[in-house]
Design an enzyme around this catalytic site. Structure first.
Site, PDB file in Angstrom:
ATOM      1  N   LYS A  76     -21.171 -81.877 -26.299  1.00 44.33           N
ATOM      2  CA  LYS A  76     -22.253 -80.929 -26.538  1.00 44.33           C
ATOM      3  C   LYS A  76     -21.678 -79.547 -26.816  1.00 44.33           C
ATOM      4  O   LYS A  76     -20.697 -79.130 -26.199  1.00 44.33           O
ATOM      5  CB  LYS A  76     -23.179 -80.906 -25.318  1.00 44.33           C
ATOM      6  N   SER A 151     -32.086 -80.902 -24.091  1.00 44.59           N
ATOM      7  CA  SER A 151     -31.398 -80.223 -25.173  1.00 44.59           C
ATOM      8  C   SER A 151     -30.154 -80.970 -25.657  1.00 44.59           C
ATOM      9  O   SER A 151     -29.543 -80.579 -26.647  1.00 44.59           O
ATOM     10  CB  SER A 151     -30.982 -78.826 -24.694  1.00 44.59           C
ATOM     11  N   SER A 175     -32.033 -82.301 -19.365  1.00 49.03           N
ATOM     12  CA  SER A 175     -31.513 -82.311 -20.728  1.00 49.03           C
ATOM     13  C   SER A 175     -30.514 -83.405 -21.045  1.00 49.03           C
ATOM     14  O   SER A 175     -30.079 -83.536 -22.186  1.00 49.03           O
ATOM     15  CB  SER A 175     -30.885 -80.945 -21.053  1.00 49.03           C
TER      16      SER A 175
END
Length: 485
Positions: A76, A151, A175
């Site tokens: 990420k 996210s 997330s």
């Protein structure tokens, strides 16, 4: 099936026998990215040159190597990667290249895992759909007209599509778990402090936690084993012994007591999601677990509590982005103008919204009424879980109240978007470990089963998730999840 959707153990055996090389695995990853990422947009940056160097070095290394050696991974984009662009999905950090790696990167690369690239995300981790990226939205491999969740949506989509074997995400209010549910993969949020946050670009420091997204529960155990542990560089890292997570995957849950909160199975939970979760609970019962309904009396306040605390911490953490030290800078007639123009041009609308909300909650005259009260309610929520864990081993329920919704469906209504995290936020506020594991389809879209445990009881959480996975409903390949070697 994509080569990278095979279990890590199977891939490792292929490397050990000489049937596969690290370069073969990287070629499969890059080929899969070329085939699918023009549709999915899961990656913000692909480090092909660096990945090839690492693959060649691994192929030249002799001796027995660990289960992650040569495995292509995605990271990420809010996790620092030395020499590789890291933007947190924000224009304000466009072009920023860290000078040091996050601790989790050092550990995973030390185990031989090969970084392929950085994954798309909601800007600074603020969002539940991956539509708040400062660059472009990611799409769901099951239906490109739907969101992958957020996210960590880029990480979840990449694993579901077979672009990488596993990916790292970060979980503040859900997330990792929510996008895992939407994309039909496994997503693990460790206990707060179990995995180092050093090198993680902060959103809300008392909530953020790094964790893996994988194709199955055993793979999640492998990745967690490699990166868990105390880190002196992180003052919130817990000095708690790391257990052998793989040894817990026995498939046996006989006699375990499973609590199902009625508040997370009632109003707001889609009928199809509820049916799949009830089916999963039946599987656990058939395996010998004792399933009983319980109450989390303060869970109704969780979303409001989270959206006071997290923005308050964000308003402090994001103050560092002013155009002076790193990232983008906009011109201004004076210093204040430069600060204002930089932030106005660099931050997206959702980030600005949360900074404003957090600044208001911390302002003079409102601190006690909002922020202090939210901290008190957070304590009540944690005590609710403590009371349950005095009698039960795990808490089980849905990972998200619905399946993946359509792109654009909730962007004009932030409150509806925020409510999408109702199943995951209470667990984050309590700092507990939790995993989302696929438990079937509703109207052709994946549903996630969330298993929550006591602090630092990741082994038991994985044990229950693995036992269900072995006996539960197996998902077919998503629309963009197939492919061949």
């Amino acid at each position: 099936m994509s080569l990278l959707k095979k279990p890590l153990k199977e891939i490792h055996n292929g490397l050990k026998s000489g049937e596969l090389t690290a370069s073969d695995l990287l070629d499969a990853s890059l080929q899969r990215i070329r085939e699918t990422d023009s549709i999915l947009h899961a990656f913000l940056h692909v480090d092909e040159a660096g990945a090839r160097r690492r693959a060649q070095a691994l192929d030249e290394r002799s001796g027995d190597r660990g289960p992650l050696a040569g495995i292509p991974m995605g990271i990420k984009d809010n996790i620092s990667t030395e020499g590789v662009t890291t933007t947190a999905g924000s224009k304000i950090l466009e072009g920023y290249t860290p000078l040091y790696p996050a601790t989790v990167m050092e550990k995973l690369e030390g185990a031989g895992a090969n970084l392929v690239g950085k994954m798309n995300m909601d800007e600074f981790g603020m969002g539940s759909s991956n539509e708040n990226s400062g660059y472009y939205e990611t799409r769901n491999p099951w239906d490109p007209e739907r969101v992958p969740g957020g996210s960590s949506g880029g990480s979840a989509a990449a694993v579901a599509a077979g672009q990488v074997s596993f990916a790292l995400g970060s979980d503040t209010g859900g997330s990792i778990r929510q996008p895992a549910a939407f994309c039909g993969v496994v997503g693990l949020k460790p206990t707060y402090g179990r995995v180092s946050r050093f090198g993680l670009i902060a959103f809300a420091s008392s909530l953020d936690q790094i964790g893996p997204l994988t194709g199955n529960v055993e793979d999640a155990a492998y990745v967690l084993q490699a990166m868990a542990g105390h880190d002196p560089l992180d003052s919130t890292s817990a000095d708690v012994e790391v257990t052998d997570y793989l040894s817990a995957l026995t498939g046996d849950v006989k006699g375990l007591k499973v609590a199902v909160p009625r508040e997370l199975m009632g109003e707001g939970i889609a009928p199809g999601v509820k049916d799949r979760v009830n089916g999963a609970l039946k599987v656990l019962e058939n395996l010998g677990a004792v399933v009983e309904e319980v109450s989390l009396p303060h869970v109704e306040y969780a979303v409001a509590t989270y959206y006071l605390l997290a923005p308050a911490e964000a308003s402090s953490n994001l103050a560092r982005y002013d155009g002076v030290r790193f990232g983008q800078r906009a011109a201004g007639e004076n210093l204040i103008d430069m600060f204002s123009h930089t932030r106005n041009a660099g931050f997206g609308e959702e980030v600005k919204r949360r900074i404003m909300l957090g600044t208001y909650a911390l302002s003079s005259g409102y601190y006690d009424a909002y922020y202090k009260k939210a901290q008190q309610v957070r304590t009540l929520i944690r005590r609710d879980f403590e009371n349950i864990f005095n009698q039960y081993d795990v808490v089980v329920g849905p990972s998200a109240p619905t399946t993946a919704f359509k792109l654009g469906e909730k962007t004009e209504d932030p409150l509806t978007m925020y409510l999408n995290d109702i199943c995951t936020i209470p667990v984050s506020l309590a700092g507990l470990p939790a995993v989302s594991v696929p438990c079937g389809l509703s109207d052709g879209l994946p549903v996630g089963l969330q298993v929550v445990g006591r602090p630092f009881a990741e082994a038991q959480v994985l044990q229950v998730a693995h036992a269900y996975e072995q006996q539960g409903e197996r998902l077919p390949e998503p629309k963009l999840g197939g492919g061949t070697r």
